[in-house]
Write a protein that holds these residues in place. Structure first.
Motif, PDB file in Angstrom:
ATOM      1  N   SER A 164      20.948  13.185  33.488  1.00  0.00           N
ATOM      2  CA  SER A 164      20.479  12.568  34.726  1.00  0.00           C
ATOM      3  C   SER A 164      20.867  13.420  35.932  1.00  0.00           C
ATOM      4  CB  SER A 164      21.050  11.152  34.857  1.00  0.00           C
ATOM      5  OG  SER A 164      20.476  10.289  33.900  1.00  0.00           O
ATOM      6  N   LEU A 165      22.126  13.871  35.980  1.00  0.00           N
ATOM      7  CA  LEU A 165      22.569  14.745  37.072  1.00  0.00           C
ATOM      8  C   LEU A 165      21.749  16.037  37.106  1.00  0.00           C
ATOM      9  CD1 LEU A 165      26.482  14.517  36.812  1.00  0.00           C
ATOM     10  CD2 LEU A 165      25.047  13.536  38.607  1.00  0.00           C
ATOM     11  N   LEU A 166      21.510  16.612  35.933  1.00  0.00           N
ATOM     12  CA  LEU A 166      20.762  17.863  35.853  1.00  0.00           C
ATOM     13  C   LEU A 166      19.337  17.670  36.374  1.00  0.00           C
ATOM     14  CD1 LEU A 166      21.103  20.809  34.864  1.00  0.00           C
ATOM     15  CD2 LEU A 166      20.207  20.060  32.652  1.00  0.00           C
ATOM     16  N   TYR A 167      18.691  16.590  35.973  1.00  0.00           N
ATOM     17  CA  TYR A 167      17.315  16.341  36.401  1.00  0.00           C
ATOM     18  C   TYR A 167      17.245  16.077  37.900  1.00  0.00           C
ATOM     19  CZ  TYR A 167      12.645  14.360  36.684  1.00  0.00           C
ATOM     20  OH  TYR A 167      11.337  14.117  37.027  1.00  0.00           O
ATOM     21  N   ARG A 168      18.259  15.417  38.462  1.00  0.00           N
ATOM     22  CA  ARG A 168      18.265  15.094  39.890  1.00  0.00           C
ATOM     23  C   ARG A 168      18.706  16.272  40.763  1.00  0.00           C
ATOM     24  NH1 ARG A 168      20.974  10.093  38.235  1.00  0.00           N
ATOM     25  NH2 ARG A 168      22.898  10.876  39.227  1.00  0.00           N
ATOM     26  N   GLY A 169      19.024  17.391  40.152  1.00  0.00           N
ATOM     27  CA  GLY A 169      19.398  18.569  40.903  1.00  0.00           C
ATOM     28  C   GLY A 169      20.789  18.511  41.488  1.00  0.00           C
ATOM     29  N   VAL A 217       5.858  18.818  26.463  1.00  0.00           N
ATOM     30  CA  VAL A 217       7.208  19.349  26.595  1.00  0.00           C
ATOM     31  C   VAL A 217       7.887  18.603  27.740  1.00  0.00           C
ATOM     32  CG1 VAL A 217       8.621  21.382  27.070  1.00  0.00           C
ATOM     33  CG2 VAL A 217       6.507  21.599  25.729  1.00  0.00           C
ATOM     34  N   VAL A 218       9.062  18.065  27.483  1.00  0.00           N
ATOM     35  CA  VAL A 218       9.748  17.246  28.478  1.00  0.00           C
ATOM     36  C   VAL A 218      11.249  17.470  28.372  1.00  0.00           C
ATOM     37  CG1 VAL A 218       9.808  15.250  26.918  1.00  0.00           C
ATOM     38  CG2 VAL A 218       9.984  14.891  29.382  1.00  0.00           C
ATOM     39  N   GLU A 219      11.910  17.530  29.515  1.00  0.00           N
ATOM     40  CA  GLU A 219      13.363  17.656  29.508  1.00  0.00           C
ATOM     41  C   GLU A 219      14.002  16.300  29.246  1.00  0.00           C
ATOM     42  OE1 GLU A 219      14.591  21.466  32.186  1.00  0.00           O
ATOM     43  OE2 GLU A 219      14.314  19.574  33.272  1.00  0.00           O
ATOM     44  N   LEU A 220      15.156  16.332  28.613  1.00  0.00           N
ATOM     45  CA  LEU A 220      15.876  15.104  28.293  1.00  0.00           C
ATOM     46  C   LEU A 220      16.150  14.279  29.553  1.00  0.00           C
ATOM     47  CD1 LEU A 220      17.066  13.711  25.790  1.00  0.00           C
ATOM     48  CD2 LEU A 220      19.176  14.973  26.182  1.00  0.00           C
ATOM     49  N   GLY A 221      16.491  14.953  30.632  1.00  0.00           N
ATOM     50  CA  GLY A 221      16.765  14.251  31.881  1.00  0.00           C
ATOM     51  C   GLY A 221      15.562  13.508  32.416  1.00  0.00           C
ATOM     52  N   GLU A 222      14.377  14.054  32.228  1.00  0.00           N
ATOM     53  CA  GLU A 222      13.163  13.376  32.684  1.00  0.00           C
ATOM     54  C   GLU A 222      12.908  12.115  31.866  1.00  0.00           C
ATOM     55  OE1 GLU A 222       8.473  14.341  33.720  1.00  0.00           O
ATOM     56  OE2 GLU A 222       9.690  15.831  32.670  1.00  0.00           O
ATOM     57  N   VAL A 223      13.193  12.184  30.578  1.00  0.00           N
ATOM     58  CA  VAL A 223      13.053  10.997  29.736  1.00  0.00           C
ATOM     59  C   VAL A 223      13.988   9.888  30.230  1.00  0.00           C
ATOM     60  CG1 VAL A 223      13.291  10.075  27.394  1.00  0.00           C
ATOM     61  CG2 VAL A 223      12.359  12.378  27.737  1.00  0.00           C
ATOM     62  N   LEU A 224      15.211  10.270  30.558  1.00  0.00           N
ATOM     63  CA  LEU A 224      16.188   9.288  31.024  1.00  0.00           C
ATOM     64  C   LEU A 224      15.851   8.749  32.408  1.00  0.00           C
ATOM     65  CD1 LEU A 224      19.398  11.186  29.888  1.00  0.00           C
ATOM     66  CD2 LEU A 224      18.719   8.932  29.059  1.00  0.00           C
ATOM     67  N   GLU A 225      15.494   9.624  33.323  1.00  0.00           N
ATOM     68  CA  GLU A 225      15.316   9.232  34.724  1.00  0.00           C
ATOM     69  C   GLU A 225      13.956   8.599  34.997  1.00  0.00           C
ATOM     70  OE1 GLU A 225      17.483   9.718  37.766  1.00  0.00           O
ATOM     71  OE2 GLU A 225      18.696   9.303  35.989  1.00  0.00           O
ATOM     72  N   ARG A 226      12.921   9.030  34.300  1.00  0.00           N
ATOM     73  CA  ARG A 226      11.569   8.531  34.579  1.00  0.00           C
ATOM     74  C   ARG A 226      11.051   7.601  33.498  1.00  0.00           C
ATOM     75  NH1 ARG A 226       7.452  12.543  34.997  1.00  0.00           N
ATOM     76  NH2 ARG A 226       6.290  10.833  35.958  1.00  0.00           N
ATOM     77  N   GLY A 227      11.856   7.418  32.436  1.00  0.00           N
ATOM     78  CA  GLY A 227      11.427   6.529  31.371  1.00  0.00           C
ATOM     79  C   GLY A 227      10.228   7.048  30.591  1.00  0.00           C
ATOM     80  N   VAL A 228      10.114   8.365  30.464  1.00  0.00           N
ATOM     81  CA  VAL A 228       9.002   8.957  29.711  1.00  0.00           C
ATOM     82  C   VAL A 228       9.084   8.511  28.261  1.00  0.00           C
ATOM     83  CG1 VAL A 228       7.978  11.125  28.909  1.00  0.00           C
ATOM     84  CG2 VAL A 228       8.895  10.951  31.243  1.00  0.00           C
ATOM     85  N   LYS A 229       7.969   8.069  27.708  1.00  0.00           N
ATOM     86  CA  LYS A 229       7.939   7.623  26.315  1.00  0.00           C
ATOM     87  C   LYS A 229       7.976   8.829  25.378  1.00  0.00           C
ATOM     88  CE  LYS A 229       5.203   5.064  22.910  1.00  0.00           C
ATOM     89  NZ  LYS A 229       6.376   4.403  22.329  1.00  0.00           N
ATOM     90  N   VAL A 230       8.878   8.788  24.411  1.00  0.00           N
ATOM     91  CA  VAL A 230       8.963   9.837  23.401  1.00  0.00           C
ATOM     92  C   VAL A 230       8.087   9.433  22.228  1.00  0.00           C
ATOM     93  CG1 VAL A 230      10.470  11.134  21.861  1.00  0.00           C
ATOM     94  CG2 VAL A 230      11.305  10.428  24.108  1.00  0.00           C
ATOM     95  N   GLU A 231       6.978  10.134  22.075  1.00  0.00           N
ATOM     96  CA  GLU A 231       6.065   9.859  20.973  1.00  0.00           C
ATOM     97  C   GLU A 231       6.471  10.686  19.762  1.00  0.00           C
ATOM     98  OE1 GLU A 231       1.763   9.225  22.378  1.00  0.00           O
ATOM     99  OE2 GLU A 231       2.595  10.683  23.809  1.00  0.00           O
TER     100      GLU A 231
END
Length: 298
Positions: free
Chosen positions: A27-32, A257-271
């Motif tokens: 989360s910290l990494l994705y938020r910069g 392709v998605v970063e782990l932080g984006e999945v956590l922060e934006r709730g991206v669905k992992v298919e």
């Protein structure tokens, strides 16, 4: 300055605490909110050395880590090193931590986190490829955090002994690939050990090996079947891992392709089928160190 031992880290960084730390990491990494230059890498014959600085609001850390294949013949972990943790405000040295154990804890916790996001905590059959320190930590972390119905393990050698120590089942590679719902690839192999033609329909594979552009743990069919390709850091894997560089270049990599932080922060669905590719980032060591030091201070 505190000097923490391997046992200290095992006591302080429980599976729940370690996975929580990794959630905050990405989360910290994705938020910069992380300052972390690309690591400096030295290769001396077969030995790989990395120097990894990182600053967060919690700590300034520098990890010196090495992968020394010859250590196995010396009775030492192939991965070895140390982390210096300092105040980010005053540069006061706060702690020295053992690098091999902390790396194994944070790496396995991140594979577990990717699995929770892709599958949940009830994972069915878990397969672990490898028999070194990372393989053992992945098994033990899974036993403490996930709910696998069975754990299978395989390697070129030593997996029978690892299975005995951990309560896993020693099997051959093809059996593991066919029967596992989730696979952790923790090898030093430079050629693919995960064969897509043998995998189940909704697989999740977390791969932590193949950390050079020439090396692969995953074959093209595995990558081609994946609907989601998660990474710890797109910048890092696009420079360091053949499991990303080669299929991206050839066009085999077709899933999102998605970063782990984006999945956590934006709730991206992992298919699924899904892949998580990790080469490791310095902020993992920073937060794992912080969570350990914080527990000592409580």
């Amino acid at each position: 300055m505190k000097v923490l031992t391997d046992q200290d880290l095992l006591d302080l960084l429980t599976p729940e605490r370690a996975v929580s730390a990794m959630k905050e990491v990405f989360s910290l990494l994705y938020r910069g909110e992380v300052l972390s230059p690309q690591r400096t890498v030295l290769t001396v014959k077969e030995d790989w050395w990395g120097v990894m600085p990182c600053r967060t609001k919690y700590l300034f850390t520098v990890k010196v880590i090495a992968v020394i294949p010859g250590n196995r013949d010396r009775g030492l972990p192939a991965v070895n090193g140390a982390i210096l943790a300092m105040s980010p405000d005053t540069a006061e040295p706060l702690a020295l931590l053992p690098g091999a154990t902390l790396t194994a804890i944070r790496t396995s916790a991140t594979s577990i986190l990717s699995t929770e996001l892709a599958v949940g905590r009830k994972v069915g059959v878990l397969g672990v490829i490898g028999a070194g320190q990372e393989a053992e930590f992945h098994i033990r972390m899974a036993q403490g955090y996930l709910s696998p119905s069975r754990i299978l393990v395989t390697s070129r050698k030593s997996h029978v002994e690892l299975a005995r120590r951990t309560g896993a089942e020693a099997v051959d590679l093809d059996t593991l690939l066919r029967e596992s719902d989730v696979i952790f690839a923790t090898t030093s192999s430079t050629t693919p050990v995960v064969k897509g033609k043998l995998l189940k329909e909704g697989f999740h594979v977390a791969s932590i090996g193949a950390h050079t552009p020439e090396a692969r743990e995953l074959d093209d069919e595995t990558v081609g079947r994946a609907r989601t390709y998660m990474v710890d850091s797109l910048e890092a894997v696009s420079k360091e891992s053949g499991d990303y560089i080669q299929p991206a270049r050839s066009g085999v990599l077709r899933g999102k392709v998605v970063e782990l932080g984006e999945v956590l922060e934006r709730g991206v669905k992992v298919e699924r089928p899904s892949i998580f590719k990790s080469v490791g980032v310095a902020v993992q060591d920073n937060l794992a160190s912080y969570y350990a030091i914080r527990q000592v201070s409580l």
